[in-house]
Design an enzyme around this catalytic site. Structure first.
Site, short mmCIF file in Angstrom:
data_model
loop_
_atom_site.label_atom_id
_atom_site.label_comp_id
_atom_site.label_asym_id
_atom_site.label_seq_id
_atom_site.Cartn_x
_atom_site.Cartn_y
_atom_site.Cartn_z
CB SER A 108 -0.90 0.00 1.23
OG SER A 108 -1.48 1.27 1.44
CB SER A 109 0.51 4.56 -1.59
OG SER A 109 -0.79 4.89 -1.14
CB CYS A 110 -0.33 3.87 3.99
SG CYS A 110 -0.38 2.13 4.46
CE1 TYR A 137 -3.08 -3.12 5.41
CE2 TYR A 137 -2.44 -1.03 4.43
CZ TYR A 137 -2.91 -2.32 4.29
OH TYR A 137 -3.20 -2.82 3.03
CE LYS A 141 -0.69 -5.15 3.07
NZ LYS A 141 -0.86 -6.45 2.39
CG HIS A 180 -9.75 2.36 1.90
ND1 HIS A 180 -9.73 1.00 1.66
CD2 HIS A 180 -8.65 2.61 2.65
CE1 HIS A 180 -8.66 0.46 2.23
NE2 HIS A 180 -7.99 1.42 2.84
#
Length: 367
Positions: A108-110, A137, A141, A180
């Site tokens: 994920s881009s987070c 989270y 990842k 989301h």
């Protein structure tokens, strides 16, 4: 990849996994394997090993994850880090021990720092602090992609990781407790539209399909209005069967910038990379230190949350007021991916946001 190779799609019922499954089928792959969470708990090490022992997949796509929006990430911090770490550890390690030809891990881009330079290139990973609200989270990842990278370097596996931007599309999560931002806003506006037009038949049908905290379409009027109010769908003078004025609340100021990618585009990128790119391709010209071999997947375009909400409003027919609650957290101020590596590998997105939101609104009303 051969069309008869056995491909295990972990999370094949989810937003990305189901899109990947359909993409593979559309390209003629005939030996796909999927298991629901009820059939296989990937947090269970013994069960995961038994599955790999039995099925012996040639390729593995790890699209299974515990995911949610800013509210869920803030509340379920322990669950988010534990469950996602366990899923990553079990699937990646079993893929190694069972000599899987290639694995694709979805992140994920987070994973990128809260104040990362924009647009965010793969090399800005771990350069400064993460966004607090989704830190657990993100860490899970990061661990997954570093596990893939490390197994490649030690064991010679061919495991690649992709970092998608914010995704939306068919079979999205519309649960107001965990969804989301884009699907949450879209559903809120549909529910708001049903209220403002007095269309309680559609309102009850929606809640029957997707209950909110156990409140479904069979609940009484006041119970339904109370749960909708809790989630920011505020009706003034509402009574069943009668039109009323409705205001939809959206968390934050509306100013943060976000990048959105149609889930079926994401699936196409994943299958393209599986077919055409190996870990060795991603290590070229890196020297002694091999790191940040993951690939950003996105559009390279951004839009504010407020502008996104306006596009959704136009496609749902909602005519009421949008209220941006600045007392609620905004999250990361900007999250734009640098997709130059992806473009250099030969893939570009096809569906623009305006068209995608229109498609999603049509899909929602028909499902």
């Amino acid at each position: 990849m051969n069309k008869q190779d056995k491909i295990y799609v972990a999370g094949h019922k989810g937003l990305v996994g189901s899109a990947i499954w359909r993409n593979l089928q559309g390209k003629g792959y005939t030996n796909l394997v999927g298991r629901s969470h009820a059939e296989l708990d990937l947090m269970d090490t013994a069960a995961t090993q038994a599955f790999f022992d039995e099925e012996k997949p040639d390729y593995v796509i790890v699209a299974s994850a515990k995911v949610g929006g800013i509210q869920a990430n803030s509340v379920y911090r322990g669950q988010f880090i534990y469950e996602n770490l366990m899923i990553a550890c079990n699937t990646i390690h079993q893929a190694y021990t069972h000599k899987v030809k290639k694995l694709l891990f979805l992140g994920s881009s987070c994973i990128y720092p809260r104040m990362a330079p924009q647009p965010m290139g793969e090399d800005c990973l771990l350069t400064s602090p993460l966004e607090y609200t989704n830190e657990p989270y993100a860490l899970s990842k990061i661990a997954g992609l570093k596990m893939c990278e490390s197994y490649n370097l030690q064991y010679g596996t061919d495991f690649i990781s992709v970092m998608p931007t914010n995704l939306y599309g068919p079979f999205d999560n519309f649960n107001l407790e965990t969804s989301h931002v884009l699907p949450a806003i879209l559903r809120k506006m549909f529910l708001g539209r049903y209220l403002e037009t007095g269309n309680w038949k559609s309102l009850r049908a929606d809640l029957a399909l997707r209950p909110v905290e156990g409140i479904d379409g069979a609940s009484d009027e006041q119970t339904i209005l109370a749960i909708l109010d809790k989630y920011g769908i505020k009706a003034s003078g509402a009574h069943e069967g009668k039109p009323c004025q409705v205001k939809v609340e959206i968390w934050g100021s509306g100013k943060p910038l976000r990048e959105f990618l149609w889930s079926e585009d994401m699936a196409d990128a994943c299958v393209y990379l599986l077919e055409n790119v190996s870990f060795a391709d991603l290590c070229k010209n890196m020297g002694k230190e091999i790191r940040n071999t993951h690939i950003n997947i996105g559009t390279g375009k951004e839009i504010t949350i407020a502008q996104t909400a306006q596009l959704i409003k136009e496609n749902t027919g909602f005519e009421g007021e949008l209220f941006f609650n600045a007392e609620k957290p905004d999250g990361t101020p900007r999250k734009l991916l640098n997709v130059s590596k992806l473009h250099s590998l030969g893939w570009h997105h096809k569906v623009e946001l305006e068209d995608g939101i229109a498609r999603l609104a049509d899909w929602y009303t028909n499902n």
